[in-house]
Scaffold this motif. Structure first.
Motif, short mmCIF file in Angstrom:
data_model
loop_
_atom_site.label_atom_id
_atom_site.label_comp_id
_atom_site.label_asym_id
_atom_site.label_seq_id
_atom_site.Cartn_x
_atom_site.Cartn_y
_atom_site.Cartn_z
N ASN A 1 27.66 -10.38 -24.81
CA ASN A 1 29.06 -10.70 -24.84
C ASN A 1 29.30 -12.40 -24.95
O ASN A 1 30.29 -12.65 -25.74
N ALA A 2 28.36 -12.96 -24.76
CA ALA A 2 28.37 -14.51 -24.97
C ALA A 2 28.43 -14.74 -26.69
O ALA A 2 29.16 -15.34 -27.11
N LEU B 1 29.28 -12.31 -28.77
CA LEU B 1 30.78 -11.87 -29.28
C LEU B 1 31.76 -12.80 -29.13
O LEU B 1 32.59 -13.11 -29.94
N HIS B 2 31.71 -13.49 -28.15
CA HIS B 2 32.61 -14.63 -27.64
C HIS B 2 32.52 -15.66 -28.85
O HIS B 2 33.61 -16.28 -29.12
N LEU C 1 34.52 -5.83 -24.16
CA LEU C 1 33.68 -7.19 -24.77
C LEU C 1 34.18 -7.61 -26.07
O LEU C 1 34.66 -6.82 -26.77
N PRO C 2 34.59 -8.97 -26.23
CA PRO C 2 34.17 -9.99 -25.31
C PRO C 2 35.17 -10.24 -24.15
O PRO C 2 36.37 -10.20 -24.25
N THR C 3 34.79 -10.83 -23.03
CA THR C 3 35.34 -10.90 -21.78
C THR C 3 34.98 -12.07 -21.07
O THR C 3 33.69 -12.23 -21.17
#
Length: 289
Positions: free
Chosen positions: A126-127, A129-130, A208-210
């Motif tokens: 997730n990080a 993809l952020h 995701l991302p969130t």
């Protein structure tokens, strides 16, 4: 083999009324720039397991000229005799969600091998993809970003040796699910419902991302029969219609030939127009490595 006599117009079998779109909707023009293939197939075999995977572009994306936004990956670690299955469903309202789905299916396995924990692995991907989204947003600017936004949901499974059969660890963000099929043809939803980590919350869909991933966790055991990791393109009709459950059970009590499996995942049924992705994992009864 798939019964071609019951096929809709796209050469796939129908379950119930196929609907007009299945018979009349053309494939459409090639895209202006290269993109993901309309359909993807994979098959694997090893000690104790047979695996088939298929991802099929849905009729709605065909109608709109958009790409398939589902993705999957299957990877294996010989040292621990562990198989990972990752299935992603790109958020359809965002134009480049197929890229987010592909990114997560590609990167999530490495994070799991590093942490041996799904919550930590999803937090890490997730990080990443952020960071990817932030770079893209900065490069494109607000006006162009609206046409390039992306997000994806995820369901992931780790299958490893256990005391009785194979241990199955499941995590999902929502939408996509995992079903067990017994040798007698009975379906059971084994998708997760419990809070598996203090930093990860059970709740509504969080693609995701969130800023705060919301994940569901569960464990089960695969001793015989099969498990199916799937997006809601198959989950919704499976959950909603006995006719679908009975037909898929007939097709999937044993591993089909891979091209038959692809056609079966893409079955025609009226009003069900989403992308379809299923990875089936069959226990073969062999000793574990």
């Amino acid at each position: 083999m798939t019964d071609r006599k019951s096929a809709g117009g796209r050469g796939v079998p129908a379950i119930g009324a196929p609907g007009r779109a299945a018979g009349e909707l053309p494939a459409g023009h090639p895209p202006a720039t290269p993109t993901v293939a309309d359909h993807e197939l994979s098959e694997f075999s090893g000690p104790g397991l047979e695996i088939r995977g298929a991802s099929i572009r849905g009729l709605m994306h065909r109608y709109r000229g958009g790409p398939r936004q589902d993705a999957f990956s299957v990877v294996y670690d010989e040292a621990s005799d562990t198989t990972l299955v990752i299935v992603c469903d790109g958020v359809g309202s965002l134009p480049r969600s197929h890229e987010a789905a592909a990114f997560v299916t590609d990167r999530l396995p490495a994070h799991f091998w590093a942490a041996r924990n799904w919550a930590a692995a999803v937090k890490s991907v997730n990080a990443e993809l952020h960071e990817l989204v932030a770079r893209r947003r900065a490069e494109l600017g607000p006006a162009e970003w609206d046409a390039n936004a992306m997000a994806t949901t995820v369901v992931a499974v780790a299958i490893s040796p256990g005391h009785q059969g194979r241990r199955v660890e499941i995590v999902r963000s929502d939408d996509s699910t995992v079903w067990a099929l017994s040798r007698e043809g009975g379906w059971t939803d084994v998708s997760a419902t419990t809070d598996g980590d203090a930093t990860v919350h059970t709740g509504s869909v969080r693609a995701l991302p969130t800023d705060s991933p919301r994940l569901h966790h569960a464990e089960t055991t695969l001793t015989d029969g099969a498990l199916f990791v799937m997006t809601d393109g198959v989950d919704v009709p499976l959950r909603g219609a006995a006719e679908v459950r009975e037909t898929l059970a007939t097709w999937w009590t044993s591993p089909p030939a891979i091209f038959d499996f692809g056609a079966q995942v893409g079955f025609a049924r009226k009003t069900h127009l989403d992308d379809r992705t299923v990875v089936g994992v069959w226990a073969t009864g062999e000793d574990h490595a």
